[in-house]
Design a protein around this motif. Structure first.
Motif, PDB file in Angstrom:
ATOM      1  N   GLY A   1       0.819  -1.215   0.000  1.00 55.58           N
ATOM      2  CA  GLY A   1       0.000   0.000   0.000  1.00 55.58           C
ATOM      3  C   GLY A   1       0.847   1.257   0.000  1.00 55.58           C
ATOM      4  O   GLY A   1       0.544   2.226  -0.704  1.00 55.58           O
ATOM      5  N   LEU A   2       1.919   1.262   0.780  1.00 58.88           N
ATOM      6  CA  LEU A   2       2.826   2.405   0.823  1.00 58.88           C
ATOM      7  C   LEU A   2       3.485   2.626  -0.533  1.00 58.88           C
ATOM      8  O   LEU A   2       3.572   3.758  -1.017  1.00 58.88           O
ATOM      9  CB  LEU A   2       3.892   2.195   1.899  1.00 58.88           C
ATOM     10  CG  LEU A   2       4.957   3.280   2.023  1.00 58.88           C
ATOM     11  CD1 LEU A   2       4.335   4.562   2.543  1.00 58.88           C
ATOM     12  CD2 LEU A   2       6.077   2.813   2.928  1.00 58.88           C
TER      13      LEU A   2
ATOM     14  N   GLN B   1      10.358   8.700  -6.187  1.00 60.92           N
ATOM     15  CA  GLN B   1      11.533   8.634  -5.328  1.00 60.92           C
ATOM     16  C   GLN B   1      12.150   7.237  -5.426  1.00 60.92           C
ATOM     17  O   GLN B   1      11.438   6.232  -5.457  1.00 60.92           O
ATOM     18  CB  GLN B   1      11.154   8.947  -3.881  1.00 60.92           C
ATOM     19  CG  GLN B   1      10.656  10.368  -3.715  1.00 60.92           C
ATOM     20  CD  GLN B   1      10.141  10.621  -2.321  1.00 60.92           C
ATOM     21  OE1 GLN B   1       9.852   9.696  -1.568  1.00 60.92           O
ATOM     22  NE2 GLN B   1      10.013  11.892  -1.966  1.00 60.92           N
ATOM     23  N   PRO B   2      13.484   7.159  -5.464  1.00 62.04           N
ATOM     24  CA  PRO B   2      14.142   5.855  -5.616  1.00 62.04           C
ATOM     25  C   PRO B   2      13.809   4.853  -4.518  1.00 62.04           C
ATOM     26  O   PRO B   2      13.738   3.656  -4.778  1.00 62.04           O
ATOM     27  CB  PRO B   2      15.625   6.210  -5.616  1.00 62.04           C
ATOM     28  CG  PRO B   2      15.688   7.630  -6.055  1.00 62.04           C
ATOM     29  CD  PRO B   2      14.435   8.268  -5.538  1.00 62.04           C
ATOM     30  N   TRP B   3      13.567   5.315  -3.288  1.00 61.35           N
ATOM     31  CA  TRP B   3      13.274   4.383  -2.211  1.00 61.35           C
ATOM     32  C   TRP B   3      11.979   3.628  -2.465  1.00 61.35           C
ATOM     33  O   TRP B   3      11.825   2.487  -2.019  1.00 61.35           O
ATOM     34  CB  TRP B   3      13.234   5.065  -0.849  1.00 61.35           C
ATOM     35  CG  TRP B   3      12.069   5.979  -0.632  1.00 61.35           C
ATOM     36  CD1 TRP B   3      12.035   7.324  -0.834  1.00 61.35           C
ATOM     37  CD2 TRP B   3      10.762   5.623  -0.159  1.00 61.35           C
ATOM     38  NE1 TRP B   3      10.786   7.827  -0.529  1.00 61.35           N
ATOM     39  CE2 TRP B   3       9.990   6.798  -0.112  1.00 61.35           C
ATOM     40  CE3 TRP B   3      10.159   4.430   0.216  1.00 61.35           C
ATOM     41  CZ2 TRP B   3       8.664   6.822   0.295  1.00 61.35           C
ATOM     42  CZ3 TRP B   3       8.836   4.452   0.618  1.00 61.35           C
ATOM     43  CH2 TRP B   3       8.111   5.636   0.668  1.00 61.35           C
ATOM     44  N   VAL B   4      11.041   4.241  -3.204  1.00 61.50           N
ATOM     45  CA  VAL B   4       9.779   3.571  -3.515  1.00 61.50           C
ATOM     46  C   VAL B   4      10.047   2.367  -4.422  1.00 61.50           C
ATOM     47  O   VAL B   4       9.501   1.280  -4.216  1.00 61.50           O
ATOM     48  CB  VAL B   4       8.791   4.560  -4.179  1.00 61.50           C
ATOM     49  CG1 VAL B   4       7.526   3.848  -4.619  1.00 61.50           C
ATOM     50  CG2 VAL B   4       8.471   5.703  -3.239  1.00 61.50           C
TER      51      VAL B   4
ATOM     52  N   GLY C   1       9.527  -1.561  -3.383  1.00 60.42           N
ATOM     53  CA  GLY C   1       8.711  -2.440  -4.216  1.00 60.42           C
ATOM     54  C   GLY C   1       9.461  -3.701  -4.610  1.00 60.42           C
ATOM     55  O   GLY C   1       8.911  -4.804  -4.570  1.00 60.42           O
ATOM     56  N   VAL C   2      10.727  -3.551  -4.981  1.00 58.19           N
ATOM     57  CA  VAL C   2      11.538  -4.719  -5.338  1.00 58.19           C
ATOM     58  C   VAL C   2      11.686  -5.645  -4.124  1.00 58.19           C
ATOM     59  O   VAL C   2      11.531  -6.864  -4.242  1.00 58.19           O
ATOM     60  CB  VAL C   2      12.922  -4.285  -5.877  1.00 58.19           C
ATOM     61  CG1 VAL C   2      13.857  -5.479  -6.007  1.00 58.19           C
ATOM     62  CG2 VAL C   2      12.778  -3.580  -7.213  1.00 58.19           C
TER      63      VAL C   2
END
Length: 109
Positions: free
Chosen positions: A36-37, A46-49, A53-54
């Motif tokens: 969900g986040l 943003q790269p952290w997303v 996800g990975v």
């Protein structure tokens, strides 16, 4: 002989079963919240997303593999294929470019 009876009478078996059942439920809740986040923050680019996800999809892929140890099933194979597809999409060059932070705008003088 008396030890199993004592354990049953004290309710330790029930508490152990509740603990064993709670762990998968908590894992699924945490993974669901992480998905969900990721979905909610995807447009932020943003790269952290992307890496979150990975990571979530790798955990799901391993979970599907673990389920397939007992025997192949259509839902298990489908879940594994979907997780692999999402990982491939998130690690592809277009995705890498899309998640790059935007360069700061040039200031006109």
């Amino acid at each position: 002989m008396a030890l199993p009876l004592i354990i049953m009478l004290t309710g330790l078996v029930e508490r152990a079963l509740v603990g064993i059942l709670l762990i998968p439920i908590l894992v699924n809740v945490v993974i669901g919240a992480a998905i969900g986040l990721v979905v909610a923050r995807m447009r932020s680019r943003q790269p952290w997303v992307r890496w979150t996800g990975v990571a979530v999809e790798v955990i799901l892929a391993f979970s599907q593999l673990w389920g397939l140890i007992g025997g192949p099933s259509i839902p298990g194979l489908l879940g594994l294929a979907l997780a692999a597809g999402v990982i491939y999409c998130l690690l592809s060059p277009p995705s890498t470019a899309w998640f790059q932070p935007a360069a700061p705008a040039a200031v006109a003088r």
